[in-house]
Design a protein around this motif. Structure first.
Motif, PDB file in Angstrom:
ATOM      1  N   ARG A  17       0.751  -0.724   0.082  1.00 10.97           N
ATOM      2  CA  ARG A  17      -0.225  -0.040  -0.002  1.00 10.97           C
ATOM      3  C   ARG A  17       1.094   1.101   0.439  1.00 10.97           C
ATOM      4  O   ARG A  17       1.914   1.367   0.631  1.00 10.97           O
ATOM      5  CB  ARG A  17      -0.770  -0.181   0.943  1.00 10.97           C
ATOM      6  N   ARG A  18       0.598   1.849  -1.342  1.00 11.23           N
ATOM      7  CA  ARG A  18       1.700   3.620  -0.802  1.00 11.23           C
ATOM      8  C   ARG A  18       0.638   4.069  -0.016  1.00 11.23           C
ATOM      9  O   ARG A  18      -0.632   4.396   0.144  1.00 11.23           O
ATOM     10  CB  ARG A  18       1.245   4.023  -2.473  1.00 11.23           C
ATOM     11  N   ILE A  19       1.902   4.845   0.655  1.00  8.83           N
ATOM     12  CA  ILE A  19       0.879   5.670   1.631  1.00  8.83           C
ATOM     13  C   ILE A  19       1.530   7.373   1.687  1.00  8.83           C
ATOM     14  O   ILE A  19       1.187   8.375   1.969  1.00  8.83           O
ATOM     15  CB  ILE A  19       1.645   5.281   3.124  1.00  8.83           C
ATOM     16  N   ALA A  20       2.674   7.291   0.707  1.00 10.31           N
ATOM     17  CA  ALA A  20       2.946   8.422   0.969  1.00 10.31           C
ATOM     18  C   ALA A  20       4.072   9.058  -0.702  1.00 10.31           C
ATOM     19  O   ALA A  20       4.569   7.445  -0.601  1.00 10.31           O
ATOM     20  CB  ALA A  20       4.352   8.917   1.680  1.00 10.31           C
ATOM     21  N   SER A  21       3.713   9.943  -1.548  1.00  9.85           N
ATOM     22  CA  SER A  21       4.063  10.178  -2.736  1.00  9.85           C
ATOM     23  C   SER A  21       4.739  11.384  -2.715  1.00  9.85           C
ATOM     24  O   SER A  21       3.580  12.680  -2.668  1.00  9.85           O
ATOM     25  CB  SER A  21       3.923   9.348  -4.357  1.00  9.85           C
ATOM     26  N   GLY A  22       5.798  12.187  -3.181  1.00  8.11           N
ATOM     27  CA  GLY A  22       6.098  13.355  -3.931  1.00  8.11           C
ATOM     28  C   GLY A  22       7.572  13.724  -3.620  1.00  8.11           C
ATOM     29  O   GLY A  22       8.423  12.935  -3.170  1.00  8.11           O
ATOM     30  N   PRO A  23       8.118  15.108  -3.414  1.00  7.11           N
ATOM     31  CA  PRO A  23       9.036  15.676  -3.309  1.00  7.11           C
ATOM     32  C   PRO A  23       9.842  15.160  -1.907  1.00  7.11           C
ATOM     33  O   PRO A  23       8.768  14.659  -0.744  1.00  7.11           O
ATOM     34  CB  PRO A  23       8.860  16.821  -3.018  1.00  7.11           C
ATOM     35  N   ARG A  24      11.222  14.952  -1.840  1.00 10.06           N
ATOM     36  CA  ARG A  24      11.772  14.208  -0.701  1.00 10.06           C
ATOM     37  C   ARG A  24      11.127  15.580   0.711  1.00 10.06           C
ATOM     38  O   ARG A  24      10.676  14.000   1.675  1.00 10.06           O
ATOM     39  CB  ARG A  24      13.225  14.017  -0.864  1.00 10.06           C
ATOM     40  N   ALA A 164       2.399  -4.739 -23.370  1.00 14.41           N
ATOM     41  CA  ALA A 164       0.817  -5.861 -22.774  1.00 14.41           C
ATOM     42  C   ALA A 164       1.153  -7.200 -22.105  1.00 14.41           C
ATOM     43  O   ALA A 164       0.267  -7.258 -20.952  1.00 14.41           O
ATOM     44  CB  ALA A 164      -0.183  -5.672 -24.192  1.00 14.41           C
ATOM     45  N   ARG A 165       2.365  -8.072 -21.856  1.00 17.85           N
ATOM     46  CA  ARG A 165       2.468  -9.006 -21.527  1.00 17.85           C
ATOM     47  C   ARG A 165       2.892  -8.383 -20.452  1.00 17.85           C
ATOM     48  O   ARG A 165       2.297  -9.376 -19.491  1.00 17.85           O
ATOM     49  CB  ARG A 165       3.981  -9.837 -22.209  1.00 17.85           C
ATOM     50  N   PHE A 166       4.040  -7.523 -19.796  1.00 19.12           N
ATOM     51  CA  PHE A 166       3.727  -6.779 -19.094  1.00 19.12           C
ATOM     52  C   PHE A 166       2.463  -6.724 -17.962  1.00 19.12           C
ATOM     53  O   PHE A 166       2.538  -6.734 -17.278  1.00 19.12           O
ATOM     54  CB  PHE A 166       5.256  -5.599 -18.978  1.00 19.12           C
ATOM     55  N   ASP A 167       1.496  -5.449 -18.864  1.00 19.89           N
ATOM     56  CA  ASP A 167       0.536  -5.979 -17.979  1.00 19.89           C
ATOM     57  C   ASP A 167      -0.382  -6.161 -18.098  1.00 19.89           C
ATOM     58  O   ASP A 167      -0.669  -7.145 -16.084  1.00 19.89           O
ATOM     59  CB  ASP A 167      -0.266  -4.345 -18.659  1.00 19.89           C
ATOM     60  N   THR A 168      -0.864  -8.318 -18.114  1.00 18.65           N
ATOM     61  CA  THR A 168      -1.297  -9.203 -18.380  1.00 18.65           C
ATOM     62  C   THR A 168      -0.480  -9.657 -16.899  1.00 18.65           C
ATOM     63  O   THR A 168      -1.148  -9.864 -15.732  1.00 18.65           O
ATOM     64  CB  THR A 168      -1.192 -10.050 -19.562  1.00 18.65           C
ATOM     65  N   ALA A 179      -0.158   0.494  -9.977  1.00 20.85           N
ATOM     66  CA  ALA A 179      -0.169   1.938 -10.497  1.00 20.85           C
ATOM     67  C   ALA A 179       1.209   2.874 -10.142  1.00 20.85           C
ATOM     68  O   ALA A 179       1.895   3.245 -10.903  1.00 20.85           O
ATOM     69  CB  ALA A 179      -0.695   2.269  -9.628  1.00 20.85           C
ATOM     70  N   HIS A 180       2.679   2.115  -9.201  1.00 21.55           N
ATOM     71  CA  HIS A 180       2.841   2.616  -8.985  1.00 21.55           C
ATOM     72  C   HIS A 180       4.587   2.106 -10.292  1.00 21.55           C
ATOM     73  O   HIS A 180       5.624   2.721 -11.447  1.00 21.55           O
ATOM     74  CB  HIS A 180       4.564   2.652  -7.879  1.00 21.55           C
ATOM     75  N   LEU A 181       4.429   0.633 -10.257  1.00 29.07           N
ATOM     76  CA  LEU A 181       5.529   0.091 -12.193  1.00 29.07           C
ATOM     77  C   LEU A 181       4.857   0.891 -12.614  1.00 29.07           C
ATOM     78  O   LEU A 181       6.052   0.908 -14.151  1.00 29.07           O
ATOM     79  CB  LEU A 181       4.824  -1.369 -12.183  1.00 29.07           C
ATOM     80  N   ASP A 182       3.382   1.539 -13.301  1.00 27.88           N
ATOM     81  CA  ASP A 182       2.843   1.967 -14.559  1.00 27.88           C
ATOM     82  C   ASP A 182       3.684   3.502 -14.327  1.00 27.88           C
ATOM     83  O   ASP A 182       4.807   3.277 -15.007  1.00 27.88           O
ATOM     84  CB  ASP A 182       1.515   1.739 -14.519  1.00 27.88           C
TER      85      ASP A 182
END
Length: 192
Positions: A17-24, A164-168, A179-182
């Motif tokens: 679970r992503r809990i934070a994202s952004g500038p350091r 396509a294969r990666f997404d599958t 979402a983060h991998l994308d």
């Protein structure tokens, strides 16, 4: 561990679970607000540019600055180059014919090498961006998703440029992770 800069964007996960994202600075502030979670699943923080896992100092600013403000080594040697300009001398090993060619170039070896590097950076910028995105995605995947089903095949698809294969293959993985991998792999697909 990483050479991330204060301007780096970071992403923090607890489990998948992503809990934070952004500038350091913003991510550090969010993690400080959440406090100690030692009894829960550990929090992992990643540099979005490199995909590397980071160990952050979450102490209050004055305590962290005191550690960083250690006195400089009195016996440190003066570095070669022009440090005030950001120029650092390093060793380059070339064959005699390379040194001869460099010596005949206008401005000398250093000017010729800088020009060659700048030209190569320009010509190969798309390929370099694609490679960097693949490597960052791989580092992140290995650190957080190495035990998930389909990991090895997803890695192969990533480096083969098979979106396509990666997404599958990552489709069954947790939503925040996908979402983060994308986001990390976006440059790999756009340059392919």
């Amino acid at each position: 561990m990483s050479s991330s800069t204060p301007e780096s964007t970071l992403t923090a996960f607890v489990g998948f679970r992503r809990i934070a994202s952004g500038p350091r600075s913003q991510v550090i502030a969010q993690l400080r607000k959440q406090g100690d979670r030692s009894d829960e699943v550990p929090t992992f923080v990643f540099d979005d540019c490199t995909g590397e896992r980071l160990d952050l100092d979450l102490r209050d600013e004055p305590a962290a600055q005191a550690v960083e403000a250690a006195p400089p080594d009195e016996h440190a040697t003066r570095s070669v180059g022009r440090p005030k300009l950001g120029v650092v001398a390093r060793e380059v090993t070339l064959l005699p014919r390379h040194w001869e060619w460099l010596g005949r170039q206008p401005g000398g070896a250093s000017v010729a090498l800088r020009r060659l590097v700048d030209e190569a950076r320009h010509v190969h910028a798309d390929r370099d961006a694609q490679r960097a995105a693949c490597e960052a995605t791989y580092r992140f995947m290995t650190a957080i998703a190495g035990d998930l089903p389909g990991f090895e095949e997803a890695t192969r698809a990533l480096f083969a440029g098979e979106r396509a294969r990666f997404d599958t293959l990552i489709g069954p993985w947790p939503e925040d992770l996908r979402a983060h991998l994308d986001r990390l792999a976006a440059a790999a697909w756009s340059a392919a």
